[in-house]
Each structure stands twice: as structure tokens, then as C-alpha cells.
Design a protein around this motif. Sequence first.
Motif, PDB file in Angstrom:
ATOM      1  N   MET A 111       0.838  -1.187   0.000  1.00  0.00           N
ATOM      2  CA  MET A 111       0.000   0.000   0.000  1.00  0.00           C
ATOM      3  C   MET A 111       0.876   1.242   0.000  1.00  0.00           C
ATOM      4  SD  MET A 111      -3.122  -0.890   2.616  1.00  0.00           S
ATOM      5  CE  MET A 111      -2.116  -1.374   4.008  1.00  0.00           C
ATOM      6  N   GLU A 112       0.360   2.326  -0.562  1.00  0.00           N
ATOM      7  CA  GLU A 112       1.055   3.599  -0.516  1.00  0.00           C
ATOM      8  C   GLU A 112       1.110   4.073   0.922  1.00  0.00           C
ATOM      9  OE1 GLU A 112       2.469   5.369  -3.064  1.00  0.00           O
ATOM     10  OE2 GLU A 112       2.045   3.660  -4.344  1.00  0.00           O
ATOM     11  N   SER A 113       2.228   4.698   1.301  1.00  0.00           N
ATOM     12  CA  SER A 113       2.366   5.186   2.670  1.00  0.00           C
ATOM     13  C   SER A 113       3.178   6.475   2.667  1.00  0.00           C
ATOM     14  CB  SER A 113       3.032   4.134   3.548  1.00  0.00           C
ATOM     15  OG  SER A 113       4.329   3.844   3.070  1.00  0.00           O
ATOM     16  N   ARG A 135     -11.689   1.034  18.142  1.00  0.00           N
ATOM     17  CA  ARG A 135     -11.256   0.280  19.318  1.00  0.00           C
ATOM     18  C   ARG A 135     -10.072  -0.642  19.018  1.00  0.00           C
ATOM     19  NH1 ARG A 135     -16.231   1.031  19.105  1.00  0.00           N
ATOM     20  NH2 ARG A 135     -17.707   1.573  20.695  1.00  0.00           N
ATOM     21  N   ASP A 136      -9.657  -0.693  17.763  1.00  0.00           N
ATOM     22  CA  ASP A 136      -8.531  -1.532  17.358  1.00  0.00           C
ATOM     23  C   ASP A 136      -7.244  -0.929  17.926  1.00  0.00           C
ATOM     24  OD1 ASP A 136      -6.329  -2.632  15.798  1.00  0.00           O
ATOM     25  OD2 ASP A 136      -7.883  -3.444  14.476  1.00  0.00           O
ATOM     26  N   ARG A 137      -6.504  -1.706  18.699  1.00  0.00           N
ATOM     27  CA  ARG A 137      -5.314  -1.208  19.395  1.00  0.00           C
ATOM     28  C   ARG A 137      -4.172  -0.827  18.458  1.00  0.00           C
ATOM     29  NH1 ARG A 137      -6.118  -1.646  24.425  1.00  0.00           N
ATOM     30  NH2 ARG A 137      -4.907  -2.697  25.931  1.00  0.00           N
ATOM     31  N   ARG A 138      -4.251  -1.230  17.203  1.00  0.00           N
ATOM     32  CA  ARG A 138      -3.203  -0.860  16.246  1.00  0.00           C
ATOM     33  C   ARG A 138      -3.393   0.545  15.688  1.00  0.00           C
ATOM     34  NH1 ARG A 138      -4.181  -5.958  12.694  1.00  0.00           N
ATOM     35  NH2 ARG A 138      -6.245  -5.272  13.307  1.00  0.00           N
ATOM     36  N   LEU A 139      -4.578   1.100  15.883  1.00  0.00           N
ATOM     37  CA  LEU A 139      -4.864   2.461  15.424  1.00  0.00           C
ATOM     38  C   LEU A 139      -4.575   3.457  16.524  1.00  0.00           C
ATOM     39  CD1 LEU A 139      -8.349   2.148  13.698  1.00  0.00           C
ATOM     40  CD2 LEU A 139      -6.101   1.946  12.679  1.00  0.00           C
ATOM     41  N   VAL A 187      -0.429   4.634   6.551  1.00  0.00           N
ATOM     42  CA  VAL A 187      -1.173   4.404   5.309  1.00  0.00           C
ATOM     43  C   VAL A 187      -2.399   5.304   5.255  1.00  0.00           C
ATOM     44  CG1 VAL A 187      -0.346   2.074   4.877  1.00  0.00           C
ATOM     45  CG2 VAL A 187      -2.388   2.396   6.253  1.00  0.00           C
ATOM     46  N   ALA A 188      -2.834   5.814   6.419  1.00  0.00           N
ATOM     47  CA  ALA A 188      -3.972   6.730   6.446  1.00  0.00           C
ATOM     48  C   ALA A 188      -3.923   7.560   7.721  1.00  0.00           C
ATOM     49  CB  ALA A 188      -5.289   5.950   6.391  1.00  0.00           C
ATOM     50  N   ILE A 189      -4.273   8.847   7.566  1.00  0.00           N
ATOM     51  CA  ILE A 189      -4.464   9.746   8.697  1.00  0.00           C
ATOM     52  C   ILE A 189      -5.733  10.527   8.401  1.00  0.00           C
ATOM     53  CG2 ILE A 189      -3.599  11.727   9.993  1.00  0.00           C
ATOM     54  CD1 ILE A 189      -0.751  10.895   9.140  1.00  0.00           C
ATOM     55  N   GLY A 190      -6.657  10.517   9.328  1.00  0.00           N
ATOM     56  CA  GLY A 190      -7.894  11.281   9.163  1.00  0.00           C
ATOM     57  C   GLY A 190      -8.028  12.312  10.263  1.00  0.00           C
ATOM     58  N   ALA A 191      -8.417  13.522   9.887  1.00  0.00           N
ATOM     59  CA  ALA A 191      -8.752  14.581  10.836  1.00  0.00           C
ATOM     60  C   ALA A 191     -10.197  14.954  10.531  1.00  0.00           C
ATOM     61  CB  ALA A 191      -7.818  15.776  10.673  1.00  0.00           C
ATOM     62  N   LEU A 192     -11.115  14.440  11.327  1.00  0.00           N
ATOM     63  CA  LEU A 192     -12.542  14.519  11.003  1.00  0.00           C
ATOM     64  C   LEU A 192     -13.310  15.298  12.061  1.00  0.00           C
ATOM     65  CD1 LEU A 192     -12.390  10.771  10.396  1.00  0.00           C
ATOM     66  CD2 LEU A 192     -12.891  12.351   8.557  1.00  0.00           C
ATOM     67  N   MET A 240     -11.740  17.828  16.664  1.00  0.00           N
ATOM     68  CA  MET A 240     -11.711  16.874  15.563  1.00  0.00           C
ATOM     69  C   MET A 240     -11.195  15.551  16.090  1.00  0.00           C
ATOM     70  SD  MET A 240      -8.475  18.307  13.434  1.00  0.00           S
ATOM     71  CE  MET A 240      -7.765  19.688  14.300  1.00  0.00           C
ATOM     72  N   ASP A 241     -11.589  14.495  15.462  1.00  0.00           N
ATOM     73  CA  ASP A 241     -11.085  13.176  15.800  1.00  0.00           C
ATOM     74  C   ASP A 241      -9.951  12.868  14.839  1.00  0.00           C
ATOM     75  OD1 ASP A 241     -13.656  11.040  17.142  1.00  0.00           O
ATOM     76  OD2 ASP A 241     -13.284  13.148  17.522  1.00  0.00           O
ATOM     77  N   ILE A 242      -8.774  12.581  15.393  1.00  0.00           N
ATOM     78  CA  ILE A 242      -7.606  12.205  14.594  1.00  0.00           C
ATOM     79  C   ILE A 242      -7.503  10.689  14.657  1.00  0.00           C
ATOM     80  CG2 ILE A 242      -5.118  12.458  14.266  1.00  0.00           C
ATOM     81  CD1 ILE A 242      -6.646  15.139  14.172  1.00  0.00           C
ATOM     82  N   ILE A 243      -7.504  10.051  13.498  1.00  0.00           N
ATOM     83  CA  ILE A 243      -7.353   8.606  13.415  1.00  0.00           C
ATOM     84  C   ILE A 243      -6.162   8.336  12.497  1.00  0.00           C
ATOM     85  CG2 ILE A 243      -8.406   6.427  12.716  1.00  0.00           C
ATOM     86  CD1 ILE A 243     -11.144   7.758  13.255  1.00  0.00           C
ATOM     87  N   ALA A 244      -5.146   7.639  13.016  1.00  0.00           N
ATOM     88  CA  ALA A 244      -3.937   7.338  12.238  1.00  0.00           C
ATOM     89  C   ALA A 244      -3.771   5.823  12.149  1.00  0.00           C
ATOM     90  CB  ALA A 244      -2.717   7.972  12.889  1.00  0.00           C
ATOM     91  N   VAL A 245      -3.512   5.345  10.929  1.00  0.00           N
ATOM     92  CA  VAL A 245      -3.287   3.920  10.678  1.00  0.00           C
ATOM     93  C   VAL A 245      -1.826   3.730  10.295  1.00  0.00           C
ATOM     94  CG1 VAL A 245      -3.980   1.898   9.347  1.00  0.00           C
ATOM     95  CG2 VAL A 245      -5.656   3.714   9.797  1.00  0.00           C
ATOM     96  N   PRO A 246      -1.030   3.086  11.176  1.00  0.00           N
ATOM     97  CA  PRO A 246       0.381   2.864  10.857  1.00  0.00           C
ATOM     98  C   PRO A 246       0.553   1.878   9.707  1.00  0.00           C
ATOM     99  CG  PRO A 246      -0.103   2.265  13.142  1.00  0.00           C
ATOM    100  CD  PRO A 246      -1.391   2.596  12.486  1.00  0.00           C
ATOM    101  N   ALA A 247       1.663   2.010   8.990  1.00  0.00           N
ATOM    102  CA  ALA A 247       1.940   1.128   7.854  1.00  0.00           C
ATOM    103  C   ALA A 247       2.133  -0.324   8.281  1.00  0.00           C
ATOM    104  CB  ALA A 247       3.158   1.616   7.088  1.00  0.00           C
TER     105      ALA A 247
END
Length: 118
Positions: A2-4, A83-87, A32-37, A54-61
Motif C-alpha cells: 500500500m502507498e504510505s 477500538r482496534d489497538r493498532r490504530l 497508510v492513512a491519517i484522518g482529521a474529522l 476533531m477526531d484524529i485517526i492514524a493507521v500505521p503502515a
Amino acid sequence: GMESCTGDLAARLVPPPGTKRDVWQRLEGTFVAIGALNTEKISAPFVHMSDGCMDIIAVPAAVGRMDFFSMGIKLANGGGHVRDRRLFHWKATQMRFRPEDPTDKYNVDGEVLEGLPI
């Protein structure tokens, strides 16, 4: 794969009730993804448009392609992905992202930015 994008992500967290502490959470890594919602209830089920946050959600590569796909299924089925501990999920009033590589490209609300901090 995936792109990162590798860089430095920082979020100014919402202080606990009754305090005025200024707390910044910082995370360096490849994402791979960062959201500021602040309005989208599906990706950020705890977001409220009128709270100034805002809710910041970051998904590590390190999250693999299949796990990323399964998070999408959890997202569509009620927001269990947060609730996923990897996020990483933070309630914040400000955020910054500085890419490590000035040639990295990423999408911000439909606009492709190349190596620019946000």
C-alpha cells in the motif's frame, strides 16, 4: 504494498474536564492513512460538529493490507475500528503533519500535496 507516507504527526489533545492543560501527543512513523474529522460519523463515531474538536485517526503502515480491509468492514458496521489497538485515535483541537520526505504525496480533501507540512 500500500502507498504510505513517513513523517511526524502531532495532535493538541482536548484537556480533561476542569483543567486547562496543554497536551500535545506526538507520533513519528509511516502511515497508510491519517484522518482529521469533525463531521463524518462513520469513520469517527464520537465526533460532534459543534464541539470545536476533531477526531484524529492514524493507521500505521505496520497494519497489513488484509487487516486494513477488515478495519474497513468494522468501520461500515458501527465504528468498531476505533477500538482496534493498532490504530491511534485522539480527540484534538489542532493537528500537524510534517512528511519526512519532501517528495511524498498525500491527499488532503481532494487536493494532492507534495512534501508540504499541514
